[in-house]
Motif scaffolding. Structure first.
Motif, mmCIF file in Angstrom:
data_model
loop_
_atom_site.group_PDB
_atom_site.id
_atom_site.type_symbol
_atom_site.label_atom_id
_atom_site.label_comp_id
_atom_site.label_asym_id
_atom_site.label_seq_id
_atom_site.Cartn_x
_atom_site.Cartn_y
_atom_site.Cartn_z
ATOM 1 N N UNK A 67 -1.807 -159.762 18.049
ATOM 2 C CA UNK A 67 -1.094 -160.551 17.018
ATOM 3 C C UNK A 67 0.382 -160.812 17.025
ATOM 4 N N UNK A 68 0.816 -161.771 16.513
ATOM 5 C CA UNK A 68 2.316 -162.209 16.637
ATOM 6 C C UNK A 68 2.605 -162.681 15.177
ATOM 7 N N UNK A 69 3.850 -162.760 14.899
ATOM 8 C CA UNK A 69 4.496 -163.301 13.638
ATOM 9 C C UNK A 69 5.008 -164.628 13.824
ATOM 10 N N UNK A 70 5.604 -165.236 12.775
ATOM 11 C CA UNK A 70 5.794 -166.667 12.891
ATOM 12 C C UNK A 70 6.783 -167.133 14.106
ATOM 13 N N UNK A 84 5.645 -159.780 18.855
ATOM 14 C CA UNK A 84 4.680 -158.728 18.754
ATOM 15 C C UNK A 84 4.556 -158.130 17.407
ATOM 16 N N UNK A 85 3.224 -158.098 16.787
ATOM 17 C CA UNK A 85 3.101 -157.252 15.636
ATOM 18 C C UNK A 85 2.196 -156.244 16.058
ATOM 19 N N UNK A 86 2.817 -154.778 15.957
ATOM 20 C CA UNK A 86 2.136 -153.542 16.568
ATOM 21 C C UNK A 86 1.752 -152.891 15.335
ATOM 22 N N UNK A 140 9.720 -150.076 19.390
ATOM 23 C CA UNK A 140 8.348 -150.642 19.789
ATOM 24 C C UNK A 140 7.718 -149.892 21.078
ATOM 25 N N UNK A 141 8.671 -149.359 22.076
ATOM 26 C CA UNK A 141 8.185 -148.721 23.273
ATOM 27 C C UNK A 141 7.618 -147.374 22.590
ATOM 28 N N UNK A 142 8.378 -146.639 21.608
ATOM 29 C CA UNK A 142 7.768 -145.451 21.155
ATOM 30 C C UNK A 142 6.427 -145.552 20.459
ATOM 31 N N UNK A 143 6.296 -146.562 19.874
ATOM 32 C CA UNK A 143 5.103 -146.780 19.204
ATOM 33 C C UNK A 143 3.922 -146.942 20.058
ATOM 34 N N UNK A 144 4.160 -147.740 21.237
ATOM 35 C CA UNK A 144 3.067 -147.846 22.127
ATOM 36 C C UNK A 144 2.718 -146.635 22.992
ATOM 37 N N UNK A 145 3.811 -145.745 23.257
ATOM 38 C CA UNK A 145 3.545 -144.638 23.770
ATOM 39 C C UNK A 145 2.712 -143.464 22.885
#
Length: 237
Positions: free
Chosen positions: A64-67, A71-73, A108-113
């Protein structure tokens, strides 16, 4: 265009209260902020790894992406296992010292990890341009060993360090490509590292910073365009 002497402030610190980041105390010219990290520990981690592996094999990838096309994570799972880490950072810096701040690409990287922790369970990880070290701290909740590097502090590699470096199978970097010169230097070094030692996977996050420029009379992000050009170039190798 941002000049070297201009003062820059990360959105992470501007929106700290809304994002749940707790500001602590001032330490000299720096501020100490507390980041609460959710992670999966012990037997629950092993159970969750199995569940996520089965679920990921069935689900289609849904990005998903915003306007703005960003990236919307969303985190897959929230847990009751948390650690709180305090990170010393500058509230604002010039362009040369932006590594002293925490940036959205790092979060974002922390959330991905944390959302993909089984992927890094047995990995030896190298972070390039670690800055405040937040991403490496988060990676350390799951990886076997983490090496955090940054050019700001001189460091001499011992034989033991070099052995660990040869075991690296994951490289990560967050918001280290904010100028064309740095992007060129980063990808030049990355290509060398990817060819040495074990087979590796690299994870890069960056924030696309759109600005109106008088040169173009338009909203652009030429640094991000240069970054994308490098990615296209690497696809042909």
């Amino acid at each position: 265009m941002i000049e070297l002497g201009d003062q820059i402030l990360s959105d992470v610190h501007v929106t700290a209260i809304r994002s749940g980041i707790s500001r602590g105390y001032e330490k000299g010219l720096q501020l100490v902020s507390r980041f609460v990290v959710n992670y999966q520990a012990g037997e629950r981690r092993e159970e969750r790894m199995k569940e996520e592996s089965e679920k990921d094999s069935q689900d289609d990838v849904n990005v998903m992406t915003d306007i703005d096309g960003d990236l919307v994570l969303t985190r897959k799972h929230k847990t009751k296992d948390v650690i709180t880490t305090s990170i010393a950072h500058a509230m604002q810096t010039n362009l040369q010292d932006v590594g002293m701040q925490v940036w959205m690409g790092c979060l974002l990287l922390c959330n991905f990890i944390l959302s993909n922790h089984p992927r890094f369970e047995n990995s030896t990880v190298l972070e390039l341009g670690g800055g405040t070290g937040l991403a490496s701290v988060v990676m350390a909740t799951t990886a076997k060993f983490v090496i955090c590097t940054d050019e700001s502090i001189p460091f001499s590699w011992s034989q033991k360090d070099l052995q660990l470096l040869s075991d690296v199978d994951v490289i990560m970097a967050a918001d280290v490509v904010y100028s064309n010169d740095l992007t060129d230097a980063f990808f030049t070094k990355l290509q060398h590292l990817m060819k040495t030692g074990k087979e590796k996977t690299c994870f890069i996050t960056t924030e696309r910073r759109l600005n109106f420029t008088l040169t173009d009379l338009d909203v652009t992000c030429k640094e991000y365009d240069h970054f994308r050009e490098w990615l296209k170039r690497l696809e042909t190798i």
